[in-house]
Design an enzyme around this catalytic site. Structure first.
Site, mmCIF file in Angstrom:
data_model
loop_
_atom_site.group_PDB
_atom_site.id
_atom_site.type_symbol
_atom_site.label_atom_id
_atom_site.label_comp_id
_atom_site.label_asym_id
_atom_site.label_seq_id
_atom_site.Cartn_x
_atom_site.Cartn_y
_atom_site.Cartn_z
ATOM 1 N N HIS A 208 47.029 34.715 32.952
ATOM 2 C CA HIS A 208 46.279 35.589 33.864
ATOM 3 C C HIS A 208 46.429 37.000 33.284
ATOM 4 O O HIS A 208 47.466 37.643 33.476
ATOM 5 C CB HIS A 208 46.889 35.471 35.255
ATOM 6 C CG HIS A 208 46.271 36.361 36.288
ATOM 7 N ND1 HIS A 208 45.282 35.937 37.148
ATOM 8 C CD2 HIS A 208 46.491 37.660 36.612
ATOM 9 C CE1 HIS A 208 44.935 36.923 37.955
ATOM 10 N NE2 HIS A 208 45.650 37.991 37.646
ATOM 11 N N HIS A 210 45.161 40.863 32.626
ATOM 12 C CA HIS A 210 44.333 42.042 32.894
ATOM 13 C C HIS A 210 44.074 42.749 31.562
ATOM 14 O O HIS A 210 44.798 42.550 30.591
ATOM 15 C CB HIS A 210 45.022 42.949 33.923
ATOM 16 C CG HIS A 210 44.926 42.375 35.305
ATOM 17 N ND1 HIS A 210 44.076 42.879 36.258
ATOM 18 C CD2 HIS A 210 45.536 41.312 35.870
ATOM 19 C CE1 HIS A 210 44.186 42.153 37.363
ATOM 20 N NE2 HIS A 210 45.068 41.189 37.157
ATOM 21 N N CYS A 241 44.671 46.019 40.727
ATOM 22 C CA CYS A 241 45.674 45.557 41.676
ATOM 23 C C CYS A 241 46.077 46.744 42.532
ATOM 24 O O CYS A 241 46.473 47.786 42.005
ATOM 25 C CB CYS A 241 46.892 44.994 40.949
ATOM 26 S SG CYS A 241 48.246 44.593 42.072
ATOM 27 N N ASN A 250 40.859 41.747 35.479
ATOM 28 C CA ASN A 250 41.133 40.638 34.584
ATOM 29 C C ASN A 250 40.154 40.665 33.434
ATOM 30 O O ASN A 250 39.079 41.231 33.546
ATOM 31 C CB ASN A 250 40.878 39.343 35.358
ATOM 32 C CG ASN A 250 42.132 38.564 35.582
ATOM 33 O OD1 ASN A 250 42.363 37.582 34.917
ATOM 34 N ND2 ASN A 250 42.943 39.022 36.503
#
Ligand code: COA
Ligand code: ZN
Length: 303
Positions: A208, A210, A241, A250
Protein backbone atom coordinates in the site's frame (compact mmCIF):
# COMPACT_ATOMS: atom_id res chain seq x y z
CA UNK A 1 16.07 -9.98 -15.49
CA UNK A 2 14.12 -11.41 -12.50
CA UNK A 3 11.17 -13.71 -13.21
CA UNK A 4 8.11 -11.46 -12.91
CA UNK A 5 4.54 -12.65 -12.26
CA UNK A 6 2.11 -13.20 -15.18
CA UNK A 7 -0.78 -11.61 -13.29
CA UNK A 8 -1.32 -9.31 -10.30
CA UNK A 9 -4.27 -8.34 -8.09
CA UNK A 10 -5.08 -4.65 -7.73
CA UNK A 11 -6.97 -3.53 -4.64
CA UNK A 12 -8.75 -0.24 -5.41
CA UNK A 13 -8.74 2.03 -2.36
CA UNK A 14 -9.89 5.28 -4.01
CA UNK A 15 -13.42 5.35 -2.56
CA UNK A 16 -11.96 5.07 0.97
CA UNK A 17 -8.33 6.18 1.15
CA UNK A 18 -8.87 8.53 -1.79
CA UNK A 19 -12.04 10.25 -0.65
CA UNK A 20 -11.52 10.29 3.13
CA UNK A 21 -9.37 13.40 2.89
CA UNK A 22 -11.70 15.45 0.66
CA UNK A 23 -13.01 18.42 2.64
CA UNK A 24 -16.10 19.12 0.50
CA UNK A 25 -19.08 16.84 1.07
CA UNK A 26 -19.57 14.31 -1.72
CA UNK A 27 -23.10 12.93 -2.17
CA UNK A 28 -23.67 9.24 -1.44
CA UNK A 29 -25.02 8.73 -4.97
CA UNK A 30 -21.84 10.21 -6.46
CA UNK A 31 -19.72 7.83 -4.38
CA UNK A 32 -21.88 4.91 -5.49
CA UNK A 33 -21.62 5.92 -9.16
CA UNK A 34 -17.82 6.15 -8.77
CA UNK A 35 -17.63 2.74 -7.08
CA UNK A 36 -19.85 1.10 -9.71
CA UNK A 37 -17.75 2.59 -12.50
CA UNK A 38 -14.61 1.16 -10.85
CA UNK A 39 -16.34 -2.21 -10.62
CA UNK A 40 -17.26 -1.96 -14.33
CA UNK A 41 -13.59 -1.28 -15.13
CA UNK A 42 -12.79 -4.76 -13.81
CA UNK A 43 -11.23 -4.04 -10.42
CA UNK A 44 -11.43 -7.31 -8.47
CA UNK A 45 -11.39 -5.79 -4.97
CA UNK A 46 -12.68 -2.37 -3.95
CA UNK A 47 -12.29 -0.80 -0.51
CA UNK A 48 -15.59 1.01 -0.64
CA UNK A 49 -15.79 2.91 2.65
CA UNK A 50 -14.89 2.99 6.33
CA UNK A 51 -16.83 2.27 9.54
CA UNK A 52 -14.73 4.56 11.71
CA UNK A 53 -16.11 7.26 13.99
CA UNK A 54 -18.03 9.73 11.80
CA UNK A 55 -16.31 12.63 13.56
CA UNK A 56 -12.87 11.15 12.75
CA UNK A 57 -13.67 10.99 9.01
CA UNK A 58 -16.83 13.05 8.29
CA UNK A 59 -16.59 12.40 4.55
CA UNK A 60 -17.31 8.70 5.12
CA UNK A 61 -20.12 9.16 7.66
CA UNK A 62 -22.49 7.68 5.04
CA UNK A 63 -20.65 4.32 5.03
CA UNK A 64 -23.77 2.38 5.99
CA UNK A 65 -25.76 3.87 3.11
CA UNK A 66 -22.90 3.27 0.65
CA UNK A 67 -22.24 -0.31 1.71
CA UNK A 68 -25.87 -1.46 1.82
CA UNK A 69 -26.40 -0.27 -1.76
CA UNK A 70 -23.48 -2.25 -3.23
CA UNK A 71 -24.26 -5.33 -5.29
CA UNK A 72 -23.26 -8.02 -2.80
CA UNK A 73 -23.80 -10.80 -5.33
CA UNK A 74 -21.26 -9.33 -7.77
CA UNK A 75 -17.90 -10.97 -8.44
CA UNK A 76 -16.20 -7.83 -7.15
CA UNK A 77 -14.98 -8.20 -3.56
CA UNK A 78 -16.04 -5.31 -1.32
CA UNK A 79 -14.00 -4.27 1.69
CA UNK A 80 -14.28 -1.56 4.37
CA UNK A 81 -12.14 -0.32 7.26
CA UNK A 82 -13.19 -1.26 10.78
CA UNK A 83 -11.42 0.18 13.88
CA UNK A 84 -13.26 -1.66 16.70
CA UNK A 85 -16.30 -3.77 17.70
CA UNK A 86 -18.73 -0.98 16.96
CA UNK A 87 -17.32 -0.60 13.44
CA UNK A 88 -17.55 -4.36 12.92
CA UNK A 89 -21.23 -4.40 13.89
CA UNK A 90 -21.92 -1.57 11.44
CA UNK A 91 -20.08 -3.50 8.69
CA UNK A 92 -22.06 -6.68 9.42
CA UNK A 93 -25.34 -4.72 9.39
CA UNK A 94 -24.39 -3.30 5.97
CA UNK A 95 -23.88 -6.81 4.53
CA UNK A 96 -20.10 -6.70 4.10
CA UNK A 97 -18.12 -9.94 3.93
CA UNK A 98 -14.60 -8.53 4.08
CA UNK A 99 -13.19 -5.94 6.45
CA UNK A 100 -9.80 -4.37 7.06
CA UNK A 101 -8.38 -3.66 10.49
CA UNK A 102 -5.59 -1.12 10.71
CA UNK A 103 -2.72 -0.59 13.05
CA UNK A 104 0.84 0.63 12.51
CA UNK A 105 4.47 0.00 13.30
CA UNK A 106 4.57 3.21 15.35
CA UNK A 107 2.79 4.00 18.63
CA UNK A 108 2.99 7.70 17.91
CA UNK A 109 0.94 7.14 14.75
CA UNK A 110 -1.70 4.80 16.22
CA UNK A 111 -2.18 7.17 19.20
CA UNK A 112 -3.09 9.96 16.79
CA UNK A 113 -5.04 7.84 14.33
CA UNK A 114 -7.05 5.46 16.53
CA UNK A 115 -6.26 6.68 20.05
CA UNK A 116 -4.59 3.41 21.07
CA UNK A 117 -1.01 2.14 21.36
CA UNK A 118 0.00 -0.55 18.87
CA UNK A 119 -0.31 -3.20 21.62
CA UNK A 120 -3.79 -1.96 22.60
CA UNK A 121 -4.85 -1.98 18.94
CA UNK A 122 -3.68 -5.58 18.54
CA UNK A 123 -5.72 -6.53 21.60
CA UNK A 124 -8.80 -4.78 20.19
CA UNK A 125 -8.31 -6.34 16.75
CA UNK A 126 -7.86 -9.87 18.09
CA UNK A 127 -11.47 -9.62 19.33
CA UNK A 128 -12.70 -7.93 16.15
CA UNK A 129 -11.07 -10.54 13.89
CA UNK A 130 -12.41 -13.42 15.97
CA UNK A 131 -15.96 -12.08 15.79
CA UNK A 132 -15.63 -11.29 12.09
CA UNK A 133 -14.49 -14.80 11.31
CA UNK A 134 -17.33 -16.32 13.33
CA UNK A 135 -19.61 -14.18 11.15
CA UNK A 136 -17.95 -15.81 8.08
CA UNK A 137 -16.09 -12.67 7.10
CA UNK A 138 -12.50 -12.41 5.91
CA UNK A 139 -10.06 -9.81 7.21
CA UNK A 140 -7.13 -7.80 5.86
CA UNK A 141 -4.67 -6.25 8.29
CA UNK A 142 -2.92 -2.97 7.54
CA UNK A 143 0.48 -2.13 8.98
CA UNK A 144 0.70 1.65 8.50
CA UNK A 145 3.95 3.64 8.74
CA UNK A 146 5.97 0.53 7.88
CA UNK A 147 8.96 2.58 6.70
CA UNK A 148 8.86 6.13 8.09
CA UNK A 149 6.44 7.61 10.64
CA UNK A 150 5.51 11.31 10.38
CA UNK A 151 5.93 11.58 14.19
CA UNK A 152 8.57 8.98 15.15
CA UNK A 153 10.80 8.96 12.04
CA UNK A 154 12.58 5.82 10.82
CA UNK A 155 10.86 2.54 11.65
CA UNK A 156 12.66 -0.57 12.83
CA UNK A 157 12.11 -3.52 10.44
CA UNK A 158 11.69 -5.90 13.39
CA UNK A 159 8.67 -3.89 14.56
CA UNK A 160 6.98 -4.28 11.15
CA UNK A 161 7.64 -8.02 11.26
CA UNK A 162 6.23 -8.32 14.81
CA UNK A 163 3.03 -6.43 13.99
CA UNK A 164 2.56 -8.36 10.71
CA UNK A 165 3.00 -11.67 12.54
CA UNK A 166 0.52 -10.65 15.23
CA UNK A 167 -2.14 -9.70 12.64
CA UNK A 168 -1.50 -12.91 10.69
CA UNK A 169 -1.68 -15.04 13.84
CA UNK A 170 -5.05 -13.56 14.85
CA UNK A 171 -6.54 -14.59 11.49
CA UNK A 172 -5.97 -11.84 8.95
CA UNK A 173 -5.49 -13.46 5.53
CA UNK A 174 -3.60 -10.56 3.95
CA UNK A 175 -1.13 -8.06 5.40
CA UNK A 176 -0.88 -4.66 3.73
CA UNK A 177 2.57 -3.21 4.31
CA UNK A 178 1.87 0.49 4.06
CA UNK A 179 4.04 3.46 3.21
CA UNK A 180 1.66 5.99 4.72
CA UNK A 181 3.77 9.06 3.93
CA UNK A 182 5.19 7.72 0.66
CA UNK A 183 8.85 8.08 1.62
CA UNK A 184 10.20 4.58 0.92
CA UNK A 185 12.65 3.62 -1.83
CA UNK A 186 13.09 0.20 -3.54
CA UNK A 187 15.84 -0.77 -1.08
CA UNK A 188 13.34 -0.27 1.79
CA UNK A 189 10.78 -2.45 0.02
CA UNK A 190 13.30 -5.29 -0.39
CA UNK A 191 14.47 -5.05 3.24
CA UNK A 192 11.02 -4.90 4.86
CA UNK A 193 9.07 -7.25 2.57
CA UNK A 194 11.82 -9.87 2.59
CA UNK A 195 11.80 -9.78 6.40
CA UNK A 196 7.99 -10.07 6.61
CA UNK A 197 8.01 -12.86 3.99
CA UNK A 198 10.10 -14.98 6.39
CA UNK A 199 7.02 -15.12 8.61
CA UNK A 200 4.10 -15.37 6.15
CA UNK A 201 3.48 -16.29 2.51
CA UNK A 202 4.62 -13.69 -0.01
CA UNK A 203 1.34 -14.07 -1.92
CA UNK A 204 -0.53 -12.78 1.17
CA UNK A 205 1.55 -9.62 1.44
CA UNK A 206 0.14 -6.52 -0.24
CA UNK A 207 1.89 -3.21 -0.80
CA UNK A 208 0.00 0.00 0.00
CA UNK A 209 2.19 2.79 -1.32
CA UNK A 210 1.55 6.51 -1.25
CA UNK A 211 3.39 8.53 -3.88
CA UNK A 212 4.39 11.67 -1.97
CA UNK A 213 8.04 11.54 -3.05
CA UNK A 214 7.36 10.02 -6.49
CA UNK A 215 8.86 6.63 -5.62
CA UNK A 216 5.71 4.48 -5.64
CA UNK A 217 6.05 2.94 -9.11
CA UNK A 218 9.74 2.16 -8.51
CA UNK A 219 8.70 0.57 -5.21
CA UNK A 220 6.05 -1.51 -6.94
CA UNK A 221 8.63 -2.80 -9.38
CA UNK A 222 10.85 -3.66 -6.40
CA UNK A 223 7.90 -5.60 -4.94
CA UNK A 224 7.36 -7.47 -8.24
CA UNK A 225 11.04 -8.49 -8.28
CA UNK A 226 10.69 -10.28 -4.96
CA UNK A 227 7.34 -11.93 -5.74
CA UNK A 228 4.68 -9.51 -4.46
CA UNK A 229 1.50 -9.79 -6.55
CA UNK A 230 -1.01 -7.68 -4.57
CA UNK A 231 -0.95 -3.90 -4.92
CA UNK A 232 -3.22 -1.16 -3.59
CA UNK A 233 -3.96 1.81 -5.81
CA UNK A 234 -6.27 4.81 -5.85
CA UNK A 235 -8.15 5.91 -8.97
CA UNK A 236 -6.71 9.13 -10.35
CA UNK A 237 -4.15 9.17 -7.50
CA UNK A 238 -6.75 10.64 -5.13
CA UNK A 239 -6.03 10.84 -1.46
CA UNK A 240 -3.83 11.60 1.47
CA UNK A 241 -4.06 10.86 5.14
CA UNK A 242 -5.66 13.23 7.65
CA UNK A 243 -3.19 11.97 10.29
CA UNK A 244 -0.10 12.31 8.07
CA UNK A 245 -0.04 15.94 6.95
CA UNK A 246 1.41 16.59 3.51
CA UNK A 247 1.18 12.96 2.39
CA UNK A 248 -0.24 12.62 -1.10
CA UNK A 249 -2.49 9.90 -2.44
CA UNK A 250 -1.82 6.26 -3.16
CA UNK A 251 -0.14 5.36 -6.39
CA UNK A 252 -2.69 6.06 -9.15
CA UNK A 253 -4.56 3.00 -10.41
CA UNK A 254 -4.31 4.24 -14.02
CA UNK A 255 -0.53 4.54 -13.75
CA UNK A 256 -0.26 1.06 -12.28
CA UNK A 257 -2.52 -0.45 -14.95
CA UNK A 258 -0.51 1.24 -17.71
CA UNK A 259 2.74 -0.10 -16.24
CA UNK A 260 1.41 -3.66 -15.94
CA UNK A 261 -0.24 -3.57 -19.40
CA UNK A 262 3.03 -2.43 -20.95
CA UNK A 263 4.93 -5.17 -19.12
CA UNK A 264 2.47 -7.85 -20.26
CA UNK A 265 1.28 -8.53 -16.68
CA UNK A 266 -2.47 -9.27 -16.44
CA UNK A 267 -4.67 -7.10 -14.17
CA UNK A 268 -8.17 -7.67 -15.59
CA UNK A 269 -8.65 -3.88 -15.53
CA UNK A 270 -9.64 -1.83 -18.60
CA UNK A 271 -7.69 1.44 -18.67
CA UNK A 272 -10.32 3.29 -20.73
CA UNK A 273 -13.14 2.34 -18.36
CA UNK A 274 -10.96 3.18 -15.38
CA UNK A 275 -10.36 6.64 -16.85
CA UNK A 276 -14.14 7.04 -17.16
CA UNK A 277 -14.54 6.16 -13.47
CA UNK A 278 -11.89 8.67 -12.40
CA UNK A 279 -13.46 11.31 -14.65
CA UNK A 280 -16.71 10.93 -12.82
CA UNK A 281 -15.05 11.86 -9.53
CA UNK A 282 -12.83 14.56 -11.13
CA UNK A 283 -16.03 16.25 -12.34
CA UNK A 284 -17.64 15.97 -8.90
CA UNK A 285 -14.54 17.48 -7.27
CA UNK A 286 -14.19 19.97 -10.11
CA UNK A 287 -10.46 19.54 -10.49
CA UNK A 288 -7.75 17.65 -12.35
CA UNK A 289 -6.33 14.48 -10.81
CA UNK A 290 -2.64 13.80 -10.13
CA UNK A 291 -2.40 10.54 -12.14
CA UNK A 292 -0.06 10.86 -15.16
CA UNK A 293 -2.30 8.55 -17.22
CA UNK A 294 -5.42 10.47 -16.21
CA UNK A 295 -3.76 13.70 -17.34
CA UNK A 296 -2.61 12.15 -20.62
CA UNK A 297 -6.05 10.71 -21.40
CA UNK A 298 -7.77 13.90 -20.27
CA UNK A 299 -5.58 16.07 -22.54
CA UNK A 300 -6.32 13.71 -25.45
CA UNK A 301 -10.06 13.83 -24.73
CA UNK A 302 -10.26 17.64 -24.89
CA UNK A 303 -7.79 18.09 -27.79
N1 COA B 1 -18.39 3.96 14.56
C1 COA B 1 -19.25 4.84 15.11
N2 COA B 1 -19.16 5.29 16.37
C2 COA B 1 -18.15 4.81 17.13
C3 COA B 1 -17.21 3.93 16.61
C4 COA B 1 -17.35 3.48 15.27
N3 COA B 1 -16.48 2.63 14.70
N4 COA B 1 -16.30 3.64 17.57
C5 COA B 1 -16.67 4.32 18.66
N5 COA B 1 -17.79 5.03 18.40
C6 COA B 1 -18.51 5.89 19.35
C7 COA B 1 -18.80 5.16 20.65
O1 COA B 1 -20.03 4.48 20.57
C8 COA B 1 -18.84 6.30 21.64
O2 COA B 1 -20.08 6.97 21.52
P1 COA B 1 -20.85 7.54 22.83
O3 COA B 1 -19.92 8.59 23.35
O4 COA B 1 -22.11 8.07 22.23
O5 COA B 1 -21.00 6.36 23.70
C9 COA B 1 -17.77 7.26 21.11
O6 COA B 1 -17.61 6.94 19.72
C10 COA B 1 -16.42 7.13 21.80
O7 COA B 1 -15.99 5.79 21.77
P2 COA B 1 -14.47 5.33 22.02
O8 COA B 1 -14.40 3.86 21.97
O9 COA B 1 -13.95 6.04 23.25
O10 COA B 1 -13.74 5.87 20.71
P3 COA B 1 -12.62 7.00 20.59
O11 COA B 1 -13.25 8.32 20.73
O12 COA B 1 -11.43 6.64 21.42
O13 COA B 1 -12.21 6.83 19.04
C11 COA B 1 -11.80 5.43 17.13
C12 COA B 1 -11.51 5.68 18.60
C13 COA B 1 -10.86 4.31 16.69
C14 COA B 1 -13.23 5.00 16.96
C15 COA B 1 -11.56 6.74 16.33
O14 COA B 1 -10.33 7.32 16.70
C16 COA B 1 -11.55 6.51 14.83
O15 COA B 1 -12.59 6.21 14.25
N6 COA B 1 -10.38 6.63 14.13
C17 COA B 1 -10.26 6.35 12.72
C18 COA B 1 -9.26 7.24 12.07
C19 COA B 1 -9.17 6.94 10.60
O16 COA B 1 -10.08 6.47 9.96
N7 COA B 1 -8.01 7.27 10.01
C20 COA B 1 -7.78 7.11 8.61
C21 COA B 1 -7.58 5.72 8.18
S1 COA B 1 -5.89 5.19 8.27
ZN1 ZN C 1 -3.22 4.94 2.58
Amino acid sequence: MPKLPDAVHIIEVGPRDGLQNEPEHIATDTKLAFIRALQAAGLPTIEATSFVHPKAIPQLADSGAVATQLDHSAACEWMALVPNDKGLQRAIDAGLKRIAVFTAASDAFTEKNIRMSVAQSLETFAGVVEQARSAHMTVRGYVSTAFVCPYAGEIDTAKVVDVSKALWAMGCDEIAISDTIGAAAPTDIHRVVEAVAQALPIDRIALHLHDTYGTALANIYAGLEIGVTRFDASAGGLGGCPYAKGASGNVATEDLVYLFDRMGIQTGVDLGKLFAASNLIAKALNRDLPSKQWQRLHAASIA
